[in-house]
Design a protein around this motif. Structure first.
Motif, PDB file in Angstrom:
ATOM      1  N   ILE A   1      32.113  27.913  19.375  1.00 57.69           N
ATOM      2  CA  ILE A   1      31.511  29.139  19.884  1.00 57.69           C
ATOM      3  C   ILE A   1      30.012  28.969  20.062  1.00 57.69           C
ATOM      4  N   SER A   2      29.360  28.361  19.087  1.00 56.30           N
ATOM      5  CA  SER A   2      27.917  28.177  19.130  1.00 56.30           C
ATOM      6  C   SER A   2      27.564  26.712  19.366  1.00 56.30           C
ATOM      7  N   GLN A   3      26.608  26.497  20.241  1.00 57.54           N
ATOM      8  CA  GLN A   3      26.122  25.139  20.487  1.00 57.54           C
ATOM      9  C   GLN A   3      24.963  24.790  19.553  1.00 57.54           C
ATOM     10  N   ASN A   4      24.545  25.764  18.735  1.00 59.93           N
ATOM     11  CA  ASN A   4      23.433  25.534  17.822  1.00 59.93           C
ATOM     12  C   ASN A   4      23.883  24.623  16.687  1.00 59.93           C
ATOM     13  N   GLU A   5      23.200  23.512  16.512  1.00 61.30           N
ATOM     14  CA  GLU A   5      23.623  22.506  15.532  1.00 61.30           C
ATOM     15  C   GLU A   5      23.571  23.047  14.115  1.00 61.30           C
ATOM     16  N   GLN A   6      22.582  23.877  13.802  1.00 59.19           N
ATOM     17  CA  GLN A   6      22.457  24.411  12.443  1.00 59.19           C
ATOM     18  C   GLN A   6      23.591  25.392  12.127  1.00 59.19           C
TER      19      GLN A   6
ATOM     20  N   ASN B   1      14.426  29.481   6.906  1.00 60.96           N
ATOM     21  CA  ASN B   1      14.106  30.711   6.203  1.00 60.96           C
ATOM     22  C   ASN B   1      15.362  31.584   6.147  1.00 60.96           C
ATOM     23  N   PRO B   2      15.723  32.174   4.988  1.00 58.15           N
ATOM     24  CA  PRO B   2      16.959  32.961   4.886  1.00 58.15           C
ATOM     25  C   PRO B   2      17.057  34.103   5.896  1.00 58.15           C
ATOM     26  N   GLN B   3      15.948  34.819   6.118  1.00 57.89           N
ATOM     27  CA  GLN B   3      15.974  35.924   7.086  1.00 57.89           C
ATOM     28  C   GLN B   3      16.203  35.401   8.499  1.00 57.89           C
ATOM     29  N   TYR B   4      15.547  34.285   8.815  1.00 58.60           N
ATOM     30  CA  TYR B   4      15.743  33.691  10.147  1.00 58.60           C
ATOM     31  C   TYR B   4      17.180  33.210  10.315  1.00 58.60           C
ATOM     32  N   PHE B   5      17.719  32.562   9.277  1.00 61.69           N
ATOM     33  CA  PHE B   5      19.097  32.074   9.349  1.00 61.69           C
ATOM     34  C   PHE B   5      20.070  33.236   9.570  1.00 61.69           C
ATOM     35  N   SER B   6      19.885  34.335   8.847  1.00 60.76           N
ATOM     36  CA  SER B   6      20.772  35.490   9.009  1.00 60.76           C
ATOM     37  C   SER B   6      20.720  36.036  10.425  1.00 60.76           C
ATOM     38  N   ARG B   7      19.516  36.135  10.977  1.00 56.21           N
ATOM     39  CA  ARG B   7      19.373  36.627  12.362  1.00 56.21           C
ATOM     40  C   ARG B   7      20.002  35.657  13.348  1.00 56.21           C
ATOM     41  N   LEU B   8      19.792  34.359  13.112  1.00 54.21           N
ATOM     42  CA  LEU B   8      20.336  33.345  14.009  1.00 54.21           C
ATOM     43  C   LEU B   8      21.860  33.356  13.982  1.00 54.21           C
ATOM     44  N   PHE B   9      22.429  33.479  12.786  1.00 56.10           N
ATOM     45  CA  PHE B   9      23.891  33.500  12.662  1.00 56.10           C
ATOM     46  C   PHE B   9      24.460  34.701  13.406  1.00 56.10           C
ATOM     47  N   LYS B  10      23.868  35.864  13.211  1.00 54.02           N
ATOM     48  CA  LYS B  10      24.345  37.086  13.880  1.00 54.02           C
ATOM     49  C   LYS B  10      24.217  36.955  15.397  1.00 54.02           C
ATOM     50  N   LYS B  11      23.133  36.369  15.851  1.00 55.23           N
ATOM     51  CA  LYS B  11      22.918  36.198  17.293  1.00 55.23           C
ATOM     52  C   LYS B  11      23.952  35.237  17.886  1.00 55.23           C
ATOM     53  N   GLU B  12      24.201  34.129  17.210  1.00 54.09           N
ATOM     54  CA  GLU B  12      25.110  33.109  17.739  1.00 54.09           C
ATOM     55  C   GLU B  12      26.578  33.504  17.613  1.00 54.09           C
ATOM     56  N   MET B  13      26.937  34.175  16.527  1.00 53.53           N
ATOM     57  CA  MET B  13      28.339  34.453  16.230  1.00 53.53           C
ATOM     58  C   MET B  13      28.758  35.892  16.514  1.00 53.53           C
ATOM     59  N   ASN B  14      27.760  36.753  16.786  1.00 58.60           N
ATOM     60  CA  ASN B  14      28.022  38.173  17.054  1.00 58.60           C
ATOM     61  C   ASN B  14      28.672  38.867  15.861  1.00 58.60           C
ATOM     62  N   ILE B  15      28.402  38.357  14.671  1.00 56.86           N
ATOM     63  CA  ILE B  15      28.940  38.911  13.430  1.00 56.86           C
ATOM     64  C   ILE B  15      28.029  38.425  12.311  1.00 56.86           C
ATOM     65  N   SER B  16      27.864  39.231  11.265  1.00 54.37           N
ATOM     66  CA  SER B  16      26.992  38.818  10.174  1.00 54.37           C
ATOM     67  C   SER B  16      27.627  37.671   9.383  1.00 54.37           C
TER      68      SER B  16
END
Length: 259
Positions: A140-145, A173-188
Motif C-alpha cells: 500500500i505504501s511505497q515509503n520505506e520506513q 520523531n514519534p509525532q512525525y511517525f504517527s502523522r506519516l503512518f496515518k497519511k500513508e495508511m489512512n488509519i492510525s
C-alpha cells in the motif's frame, strides 16, 4: 484458499441479508469487514485487503463509486459488485468506468448475486496468486520506513508495541511517525495494530481449539474481555460465534448455492 470479502452497505436489513447469503452459500469466502460509509470502506479495504467488495452506491460521507475509485488506487485487482437502487444508464456507465465486475439493481435477487460471485471465484481459481496480509499491506505504501514498521508489527505484534519505541528504531520523531503512518495508511497506527491482531485471532479461532482467553493472549491482547468486545465491534459477532460459523461453513460444499 479463503477469499476475503468486504460488505459496504448502510442499511441494516440489507447488510444482514448479504451476510446470510455469503455465509450460507460460500465456505471459501470469509467476510472480513462491514462498512457503512464510503470513508469507512476505504479504511477497511486498506487494512483487510479484500478480494471481493459488495458496494452500495448510496452510502454516507462518500458515495460507493467514489469510494471504489479510491480503493482501486491501492487495490487495482479487487473485484467489486455494485449494489444500487439506481437503474439509469448514467450510473451504470459510471460503474463500468470504475472497473466493477457487475452492477445489480435492488432489490437484489439471491440468484443474481451468487451468479456474479461464482464468476469471480472461477476467475480467481484460474488465476491464483494471493499473498499474506502483511505482504499485501506493505504494497500500500511505497515509503520505506512505513514498510519497515509493518514488518516490525508482523514480527512483534504479541509484544506491547509502543509508538515511541518503534519510532526510535526507525530514527523518527514519534509525532512525525504517527502523522506519516496515518497519511500513508489512512488509519492510525494503534487501530492498524488492533486490526492486525484481530486478523491473527481469526486464524487461531479457525485453526485451533484454544479457549477464547488463550486466543486473546496468543494474538497480542492482554485482556480477554476487551478482546471479545473489540472483536464484536469490528466483526459484528462474538469470537465463538465466528468460530462456529467458520467450522459450519467448512462442512458444506464449496459449490453449494441458494437458488
Amino acid at each position: 484458499m479463503k477469499y476475503k470479502l468486504l460488505i459496504v452497505e448502510d442499511e441494516n436489513f440489507e447488510k444482514e441479508a448479504l451476510e446470510m447469503i455469503i455465509k450460507k452459500t460460500y465456505s471459501e469466502i470469509s467476510i472480513v469487514g462491514i462498512a457503512s460509509s464510503g470513508k469507512e470502506a476505504i479504511r477497511k479495504a486498506k487494512v483487510f485487503k479484500p478480494d471481493i467488495i459488495l458496494m452500495d452506491i448510496g452510502i454516507p460521507e462518500l458515495d460507493g463509486l467514489s469510494a471504489q475509485r479510491k480503493i482501486l488506487e491501492f487495490l487495482p485487482d479487487v473485484r467489486t459488485i455494485i449494489l444500487t437502487a439506481y437503474s439509469d444508464f448514467q450510473h451504470a456507465q459510471d460503474a463500468i468506468n470504475c472497473r466493477v465486475v457487475d452492477y445489480l439493481v435492488k432489490p437484489i435477487r439471491t440468484k443474481k448475486l451468487t451468479q456474479s460471485i461464482d464468476r469471480i471465484l472461477l476467475d480467481f481459481k484460474k488465476n491464483p496468486g494471493h499473498t499474506s496480509f502483511i505482504q499485501e499491506t506493505t504494497k500500500i505504501s511505497q515509503n520505506e520506513q512505513i514498510q519497515q514498521a509493518l514488518i516490525y508489527i508482523e514480527n512483534h505484534y504479541l509484544e506491547n508495541i509502543q509508538v515511541a519505541e518503534l519510532a526510535r528504531l526507525l530514527y523518527l520523531n514519534p509525532q512525525y511517525f504517527s502523522r506519516l503512518f496515518k497519511k500513508e495508511m489512512n488509519i492510525s497506527f494503534s487501530e492498524f495494530l488492533l486490526l492486525y491482531r484481530l486478523e491473527k485471532s481469526k486464524d487461531l479461532l479457525i485453526e485451533t481449539d484454544l479457549p477464547v482467553y488463550a486466543i486473546a493472549s496468543n494474538s497480542g491482547f492482554t485482556d480477554s474481555s476487551y478482546y471479545c468486545k473489540t472483536f464484536k465491534k469490528y466483526v459484528h459477532i462474538s469470537p465463538l460465534k465466528f468460530r462456529n460459523q467458520q467450522r459450519k461453513n467448512n462442512l458444506t460444499s464449496p459449490t453449494s448455492s441458494i437458488r
